[in-house]
Design a protein around this motif. Sequence first.
Motif, PDB file in Angstrom:
ATOM      1  N   GLU A 195      42.330 166.582  30.244  1.00 33.61           N
ATOM      2  CA  GLU A 195      41.647 167.876  30.257  1.00 33.61           C
ATOM      3  C   GLU A 195      42.643 169.032  30.249  1.00 33.61           C
ATOM      4  O   GLU A 195      42.432 170.043  29.580  1.00 33.61           O
ATOM      5  CB  GLU A 195      40.732 167.957  31.477  1.00 33.61           C
ATOM      6  CG  GLU A 195      39.509 167.041  31.374  1.00 33.61           C
ATOM      7  CD  GLU A 195      38.568 167.213  32.550  1.00 33.61           C
ATOM      8  OE1 GLU A 195      38.910 167.987  33.469  1.00 33.61           O
ATOM      9  OE2 GLU A 195      37.507 166.574  32.557  1.00 33.61           O
ATOM     10  N   ILE A 209      43.912 169.282  26.735  1.00 32.77           N
ATOM     11  CA  ILE A 209      42.920 169.911  25.861  1.00 32.77           C
ATOM     12  C   ILE A 209      42.912 171.422  26.066  1.00 32.77           C
ATOM     13  O   ILE A 209      42.906 172.205  25.115  1.00 32.77           O
ATOM     14  CB  ILE A 209      41.521 169.316  26.113  1.00 32.77           C
ATOM     15  CG1 ILE A 209      41.470 167.860  25.672  1.00 32.77           C
ATOM     16  CG2 ILE A 209      40.453 170.114  25.383  1.00 32.77           C
ATOM     17  CD1 ILE A 209      40.181 167.160  26.025  1.00 32.77           C
ATOM     18  N   ASP A 210      42.911 171.846  27.343  1.00 33.65           N
ATOM     19  CA  ASP A 210      42.847 173.272  27.641  1.00 33.65           C
ATOM     20  C   ASP A 210      44.033 174.043  27.069  1.00 33.65           C
ATOM     21  O   ASP A 210      43.909 175.212  26.703  1.00 33.65           O
ATOM     22  CB  ASP A 210      42.781 173.497  29.153  1.00 33.65           C
ATOM     23  CG  ASP A 210      41.456 173.049  29.751  1.00 33.65           C
ATOM     24  OD1 ASP A 210      40.469 172.976  28.996  1.00 33.65           O
ATOM     25  OD2 ASP A 210      41.419 172.764  30.953  1.00 33.65           O
ATOM     26  N   VAL A 231      44.016 172.712  22.462  1.00 32.03           N
ATOM     27  CA  VAL A 231      42.853 172.882  21.582  1.00 32.03           C
ATOM     28  C   VAL A 231      42.282 174.273  21.829  1.00 32.03           C
ATOM     29  O   VAL A 231      41.447 174.470  22.716  1.00 32.03           O
ATOM     30  CB  VAL A 231      41.792 171.793  21.846  1.00 32.03           C
ATOM     31  CG1 VAL A 231      40.619 171.956  20.891  1.00 32.03           C
ATOM     32  CG2 VAL A 231      42.403 170.413  21.712  1.00 32.03           C
ATOM     33  N   ASN A 244      34.782 174.997  19.316  1.00 33.93           N
ATOM     34  CA  ASN A 244      35.777 174.564  20.292  1.00 33.93           C
ATOM     35  C   ASN A 244      35.144 173.679  21.357  1.00 33.93           C
ATOM     36  O   ASN A 244      35.695 172.628  21.723  1.00 33.93           O
ATOM     37  CB  ASN A 244      36.431 175.798  20.927  1.00 33.93           C
ATOM     38  CG  ASN A 244      37.570 175.434  21.865  1.00 33.93           C
ATOM     39  OD1 ASN A 244      37.332 174.987  22.981  1.00 33.93           O
ATOM     40  ND2 ASN A 244      38.790 175.633  21.419  1.00 33.93           N
ATOM     41  N   ARG A 289      36.056 169.707  22.101  1.00 33.22           N
ATOM     42  CA  ARG A 289      36.486 169.238  23.424  1.00 33.22           C
ATOM     43  C   ARG A 289      35.567 168.125  23.939  1.00 33.22           C
ATOM     44  O   ARG A 289      36.031 167.121  24.479  1.00 33.22           O
ATOM     45  CB  ARG A 289      36.469 170.416  24.415  1.00 33.22           C
ATOM     46  CG  ARG A 289      37.558 171.448  24.171  1.00 33.22           C
ATOM     47  CD  ARG A 289      37.325 172.672  25.034  1.00 33.22           C
ATOM     48  NE  ARG A 289      38.337 173.679  24.785  1.00 33.22           N
ATOM     49  CZ  ARG A 289      39.173 174.137  25.706  1.00 33.22           C
ATOM     50  NH1 ARG A 289      39.112 173.677  26.931  1.00 33.22           N
ATOM     51  NH2 ARG A 289      40.063 175.062  25.409  1.00 33.22           N
ATOM     52  N   GLN A 290      34.260 168.316  23.754  1.00 33.96           N
ATOM     53  CA  GLN A 290      33.303 167.301  24.207  1.00 33.96           C
ATOM     54  C   GLN A 290      33.519 165.976  23.474  1.00 33.96           C
ATOM     55  O   GLN A 290      33.452 164.907  24.078  1.00 33.96           O
ATOM     56  CB  GLN A 290      31.879 167.809  23.982  1.00 33.96           C
ATOM     57  CG  GLN A 290      30.802 166.864  24.502  1.00 33.96           C
ATOM     58  CD  GLN A 290      29.403 167.425  24.279  1.00 33.96           C
ATOM     59  OE1 GLN A 290      29.230 168.502  23.704  1.00 33.96           O
ATOM     60  NE2 GLN A 290      28.403 166.699  24.733  1.00 33.96           N
TER      61      GLN A 290
END
Length: 294
Positions: A4, A7-8, A11, A203, A207-208
């Motif tokens: 996570e 990703i933060d 992305v 976005n 992410r999901q």
Amino acid sequence: DTVEIWIDQTVMADFIVAPAGWPHAVRNGASSPILPGAWRSRLAGAQLVSAVDTYRDLRIDLQGQPVALVSRDLALHATRSRYLFVEGASEEILTRAAAGDGAILSEVVANRLGMGRGSRVSLVTPKGQQSLEVLGVFYDYATDGGKIVIDRSLYRQWWNDEGVTVFPIYVESGADMARARTSILGTLAQASAGHRMPTVLSNAELRQEILRIFDRTFTLTYVLEAIAVIIATLGIINTLVTSVVERRRELATLQALGSSRKQITALILWEAGYLGLLGRSEERRVGKECRSRW
């Protein structure tokens, strides 16, 4: 949690324009269609769009190891997004890479090939062998074999390829996302000219999807752990049952000498506890030895 954080920090594009079926087709081993590089100017001219990146991904051999070669507009990436580097500032390293001073490697590739910041990496290209300085090593969870990233200008110069795997799109600050998406879809409808429409992911949707893929992977890991625990439990039960069956005469003798059923049961349970403690001690010893060798 680490995924996570990754990703933060990596992305950050507002939308991703990708070939239909992406990323599922790529994960299933199918070759993903390539989008025309000329679409960049069209997408950049769409309403509410402020910048468009060009992300190209293909497989190459690097010192006998299959890795992903990624090219993109690193100058744009330095100002709009970032990579999570093991050492050094993202913007500084990406700015140097955008100037063509070198390449950046994912941690997987760097560890596998024994490279680090300041090393040199050789790429076999259609224009011959090219040598680049390793400007930085970054954390990455997007590929299993790792990746090497170079600027789009170097890729076009050495591979003579205008294709794009995905277009990361950044919209204007404070823009309405629904309107921006409608504008992008309208531009793509005109550009595709009757061909299969690409996929447009926001976005949040990207992410999901990434987290869903990782959750599915960890679910398989939990299943494997459960199978291992069940097999180990059955093995322990089998050992204890065999031990009791083989000692039936001995236990019968103890009963004949006055031992109660409760005392014999306690004896068996104590022996089982000792076996468990010995097994745990041996497990720790082997684990410590394996870690020291590693």
